[in-house]
Every structure is written in structure tokens, then in C-alpha cells.
Design an enzyme around this catalytic site. Structure first.
Site, PDB file in Angstrom:
ATOM      1  N   CYS A  54      -0.857   3.836  -6.612  1.00 27.19           N
ATOM      2  CA  CYS A  54      -1.732   3.152  -5.646  1.00 27.19           C
ATOM      3  C   CYS A  54      -1.885   1.725  -6.135  1.00 27.19           C
ATOM      4  O   CYS A  54      -2.102   1.490  -7.334  1.00 27.19           O
ATOM      5  CB  CYS A  54      -3.090   3.847  -5.557  1.00 27.19           C
ATOM      6  SG  CYS A  54      -4.308   2.970  -4.549  1.00 27.19           S
ATOM      7  N   CYS A  87       0.865  -1.184   0.000  1.00 32.36           N
ATOM      8  CA  CYS A  87       0.000   0.000   0.000  1.00 32.36           C
ATOM      9  C   CYS A  87       0.900   1.231   0.000  1.00 32.36           C
ATOM     10  O   CYS A  87       1.743   1.374   0.897  1.00 32.36           O
ATOM     11  CB  CYS A  87      -0.896  -0.013   1.234  1.00 32.36           C
ATOM     12  SG  CYS A  87      -1.874   1.480   1.492  1.00 32.36           S
TER      13      CYS A  87
END
Length: 256
Positions: A185, A75
Site C-alpha cells: 500500500c 494506489c
């Protein structure tokens, strides 16, 4: 169990990090993996730094309780906010992810490069330092994508909703020739085709998943805990949500 046969723990705020898990599994197929998606608290992009660190630590502690030999933070937001904090606190190899700015800037030194990421990721010092390091020649434009990870997180991606979002997102850049897009992302690689189809010319797309997988291999090899088995490893999925629905969606994303 010998430590080299212990699993690698991978966590993300939700489904996005499965794009990283795929690259890990392709590069190191004999390794065992445990994936934890904190779907109950997703997304991390709208939380404070303190909340992100606290949630990241809980993810790490869950994986450590499962006997993992290393942690991959799949992440970008959690890496930016929590990686250094967790490395100081835990004696276990911890690998984070970062936007693939280096290869994009190297391959398109005079081009226009868009970096798609959550607003939180783009505000952090880590992104600023990467931009300063690799943005000397190429024109690098940060492109905040509020709400996009949440759309993808639904699991059953609505193509029309995605296409409408991307059309509005890229509209200000219609008059510019975009050379490359960096996916900042881990959710975004799941809609790579839709991003590509938003342009009527070829745009190169980069994400940090492969680089993260290579760095994980290097770190494990460095400390002598690579799994040398010739058998294919296992993959287990866990979610902070109760019930099996979320883990079934994770398995579906992993198999695509």
C-alpha cells in the site's frame, strides 16, 4: 505547449501516493507533476469494485482536464481494480503499481516474507497471480492491515498509535525470523521507520514505488514524450476536499 512538457498526472485515494510521487520526481526531476488525492472518498480499501472504478475514473478525468500526458495510479487497490478498465477506455499511457514481490522473492528465496496490504488488495486476482509467480521458493504470507492507511491518512501521524498497531500486527510472527516485508500500500512507506523499529533484527523492506517510477520513464521514452528540459519541473497538489488544508498536508508529506 509541446506534449513532452505536459505534466504527468498522479492519483491516489489520499496521501499515500505521495511516496510514489517522490520516486517519480527523483528519477525524472525535469518532469512536471500534478498530484490528485481523493481524500474526500478515502480510503478505497473498504469500497466495492464498482465504487473504486467509478472514483478512479473521476480522478483520471480530473487529471486529463489539466492536460496531463500520462497517468500514474499511485494506489495498489485502485490499480488492482481499475487499471485494466481505464486502459481500455482511455487513450493515454496509464501506469499502475504493484507490490514489490519479485525483488523480495529473488533476494530472499528461502526466507519468510510478509506482504502488508489492504484486505481488498490481497483478495484480488492480481495479488494471487503475483504470489503464484514469485512464491515458489520463499514463504510468502499475506498480512491484511485493516485501518492502517486511515491512521496514516490523518496526516499528523501519532507515533504511539502506529507503534501499538504494528506491535499487535506483528505479534503472531514473533517466533519466526522474518526476512523481508513488502509494502503493498502506498501509504505504508510513510511509516517505514516505525515498521523497521518493530523488529530487534534487520528486516529488509520493499515497496513498488521505484519500480513504478522506472516503468513510467520507460513508457514515456517508448512513445517519445519524455521532458528533456534541464530545468527542474513543477509539482502541483489537488484534493477532492474543499479548502487548502489537505493540499498543505500533501506538500508537507512530499517535503519530508
Amino acid at each position: 505547449m509541446n506534449i513532452d512538457q505536459c505534466p504527468i498526472g498522479v492519483f491516489d485515494s489520499g496521501l499515500g501516493g505521495i511516496s510514489v510521487l517522490k520516486e517519480l520526481s527523483r528519477l525524472m526531476p525535469s518532469e512536471n507533476y500534478i498530484y490528485f488525492g481523493d481524500t474526500k472518498n478515502a480510503p478505497y480499501g473498504d469500497k466495492t469494485d464498482e465504487e473504486i472504478r467509478e472514483l478512479s475514473e473521476k480522478c483520471l478525468e480530473f487529471l486529463v482536464s489539466k492536460g496531463v500526458k500520462a497517468i500514474v495510479i499511485a494506489c495498489n487497490t485502485a490499480t488492482s481494480v481499475s487499471a485494466d478498465y481505464l486502459r481500455k477506455k482511455y487513450d493515454i499511457p496509464i501506469v499502475g503499481i504493484e507490490p514489490a514481490l519479485k525483488p523480495a522473492a529473488s533476494n530472499h528465496p528461502d526466507g519468510n516474507i510478509l506482504i502488508m496490504a489492504t484486505p481488498v488488495t490481497l483478495k484480488k486476482d492480481k495479488f494471487a497471480s503475483l504470489n503464484a509467480k514469485y512464491g515458489n521458493n520463499a514463504k510468502i504470507t499475506p498480512l491484511p492491515c485493516p485501518g492502517l492507511a486511515e491512521i496514516i491518512e490523518k496526516g499528523c501521524i501519532d507515533k504511539d498509535e502506529i507503534k501499538t498497531y504494528l506491535k499487535n500486527l506483528f505479534k503472531p510472527y514473533e517466533s519466526k525470523k522474518i526476512s523481508a516485508i513488502v509494502l503493498g500500500c502506498t501509504h505504508y512507506p510513510h511509516i517505514e521507520n516505525e515498521i523497521r523499529e518493530s523488529f530487534d533484527y534487520d528486516v529488509k523492506i520493499y515497496d513498488g514505488s521505484l519500480g513504478t517510477a522506472k516503468e513510467t520513464l520507460r513508457r514515456l521514452d517508448e512513445v517519445g514524450i519524455l521532458n528533456k528540459s534541464e530545468n527542474h519541473g513543477t509539482v502541483e497538489f489537488f484534493s477532492s476536499e474543499s479548502g487548502n488544508e489537505e493540499t498543505e498536508i500533501m506538500k508537507k508529506f512530499f517535503s519530508i
